[in-house]
Scaffold this active site. Sequence first.
Site, PDB file in Angstrom:
ATOM      1  N   ASP A  13       0.861  -1.186   0.000  1.00 55.00           N
ATOM      2  CA  ASP A  13       0.000   0.000   0.000  1.00 55.00           C
ATOM      3  C   ASP A  13       0.896   1.235   0.000  1.00 55.00           C
ATOM      4  O   ASP A  13       1.755   1.383   0.877  1.00 55.00           O
ATOM      5  CB  ASP A  13      -0.885  -0.045   1.264  1.00 55.00           C
ATOM      6  CG  ASP A  13      -1.749   1.194   1.401  1.00 55.00           C
ATOM      7  OD1 ASP A  13      -1.959   1.908   0.398  1.00 55.00           O
ATOM      8  OD2 ASP A  13      -2.206   1.457   2.537  1.00 55.00           O
ATOM      9  N   ASP A 109      -3.607   2.570  -5.382  1.00 57.88           N
ATOM     10  CA  ASP A 109      -2.415   2.570  -4.526  1.00 57.88           C
ATOM     11  C   ASP A 109      -2.234   1.285  -3.718  1.00 57.88           C
ATOM     12  O   ASP A 109      -1.512   1.260  -2.738  1.00 57.88           O
ATOM     13  CB  ASP A 109      -2.411   3.800  -3.611  1.00 57.88           C
ATOM     14  CG  ASP A 109      -3.441   3.697  -2.514  1.00 57.88           C
ATOM     15  OD1 ASP A 109      -4.452   3.002  -2.714  1.00 57.88           O
ATOM     16  OD2 ASP A 109      -3.227   4.314  -1.455  1.00 57.88           O
ATOM     17  N   GLU A 110      -2.887   0.207  -4.131  1.00 54.81           N
ATOM     18  CA  GLU A 110      -2.723  -1.054  -3.403  1.00 54.81           C
ATOM     19  C   GLU A 110      -2.635  -2.220  -4.381  1.00 54.81           C
ATOM     20  O   GLU A 110      -3.352  -2.258  -5.373  1.00 54.81           O
ATOM     21  CB  GLU A 110      -3.925  -1.303  -2.468  1.00 54.81           C
ATOM     22  CG  GLU A 110      -4.005  -0.290  -1.349  1.00 54.81           C
ATOM     23  CD  GLU A 110      -5.089  -0.605  -0.317  1.00 54.81           C
ATOM     24  OE1 GLU A 110      -5.550  -1.758  -0.245  1.00 54.81           O
ATOM     25  OE2 GLU A 110      -5.455   0.330   0.405  1.00 54.81           O
TER      26      GLU A 110
HETATM   27 MG   LIG Z   1      -2.438   4.157   0.511  1.00 48.14          MG
END
Ligand SMILES: [Mg+2]
Length: 416
Positions: A13, A109-110
Site C-alpha cells: 500500500d 495505490d494497493e
Molecule cells: Mg495508501
Amino acid sequence: MRQPSQIEYLYLDFDGFFASVEQQARPALRGHPVGVIPFDTTSHTCVIACSKEAKKRGVKNVMPIEQAKAICPDLILVPQSPDLYRRAHNALCAEISAVLPIQAIKSIDELTCRLDERDGQNPTAIANQIKTRLRENIGTSITCSIGFAANRQLAKMACKIDKPNGITIWHPKDMPTALLSQPIEDVPGIGKRMHKRLMRAGIFSMTQLWHLDPKQMRKLWGNVTGERLWYALHGFDIHAQPSSKRAMFGHSRVLPPDYRTLKNARECSRLLLVKAARRMRRAKLCAGSMFLTLRHHEFRWGKQISLHGIQDDQACLNSLDYMWDIAMATLPKHQKAKLVAVALFDLGSCDERQLDMFVDQDPMREKWETIASLTDRLNNKYGRTVLSLGAWRPPPGGYAGGKISYTRIPSMEDFW
Ligand SMILES: [Mg+2]
C-alpha cells in the site's frame, strides 16, 4: 482447504499516494505539509488526500479546508492531477513487477503479489528490493508499506500496521498472537454496519472473534462471507470469490461552486454519460436502465428509467434528455446542483439482448450504433474527443471521467 506453514502473500500500500506523487513530481512540495483538493477555485471544499507531513500535524483526508488550515496554517493546497496519478501508478507497477509478478491490482495505490517458496522464506529481502527499486528508479518521495502473511487478507491487515514505509511480517508460526491485538474494525470486510452487529452480538475484540467457529461466523454475517472470513483469519489459503459480473457504468462529478446551475449540471451530465457509454461499449455490453442523480446539500433528486438494451450515444443522450426535461419541469428554477451523477445499469451482452418489437424495427437504430462505433474508433485513433454528438465542453476542472478514485484506475481515454 490448505493451511500454509510459510508466507505466501505480499500486500503493498503506497503511503499517502496522491500527495506523495505530487511531492515527487514537484520538488518544491517535498518536506512540506501538502493537501490535495478537488479544485483550486474555492475555499469551500475538502482536503481529499494529504502528505505524511500534513498527517503528522493532524490533517486528515476528507477534512474541510478551513479546518485543515486552522490546525496547519502552512498547509500547501494542490489541485488534483488525475492523469499524473495514473501515470505514476503505471510506472510504480512496472518497477514492482520487475521484482515480483503482481497478482492483482486492488486499487490505484494497493496491490498484491503471490510469493513462491524461495521468496516466502525471505520476505525482508523482497520488501527491501522493492523499496530500493522504487527509491532509485522513481524517487524518494513515494514510499510504501508492505505486509506479508499466509494469505492475502492477513497480508493486507499486516500491511496497515507499520505506516508509513514499514514492513510487517506475520509468519504463520507467529499467529494468532500478532493478529489478536488488532481492533476488529480493522479487519477488511468488517465495515461500520458489521461492526455494530458484532457488538450487539457481544463480540468486542479480535480474541472473541478468533474463538468463534465457522458456523457461528456464517450465522453472524447471514451468509458464506462470515465463514470465508473465519478461514482467512485462521491463515487458510482462501481465494477471493470471483468478482461478480459488472453491475454498472457510471460517472459522477462535483461541480465547482460557481458552476452549480441546473443548466451546467445538464451539460456536464451529457459528458459523463457519453464517457460511461464509451466504457460500456468497450466491454461489449448494453444497458437496460439508466439513472440521473442531482444533489445539493440536503436536496436530492433522482430519476431512473428502463431502456431497451441500448449502447449508442444518441439513444443514451435521448434518454438523458427525457429525464432532464422532467427535472427542469418539476424542480425550482433556481435549484442548484453540487453533484451530478449518471449511470447505465441492468447490463447485458449486446449479442443476447432481446429487443422490443418496435425498437427492433427501428431503421435508425442500426445507423446510430454504427455512428457510435465510428466515433469510438476516431476518438481512439486521435487519443482525444474529436467527434461527439453535440458540443463537448468539459466543466471547469475538466476531466469528466478522470477524477481521482482509489477504486478504479482511470484509463487514458477518461482524460479526453
Ligand atoms: Mg495508501
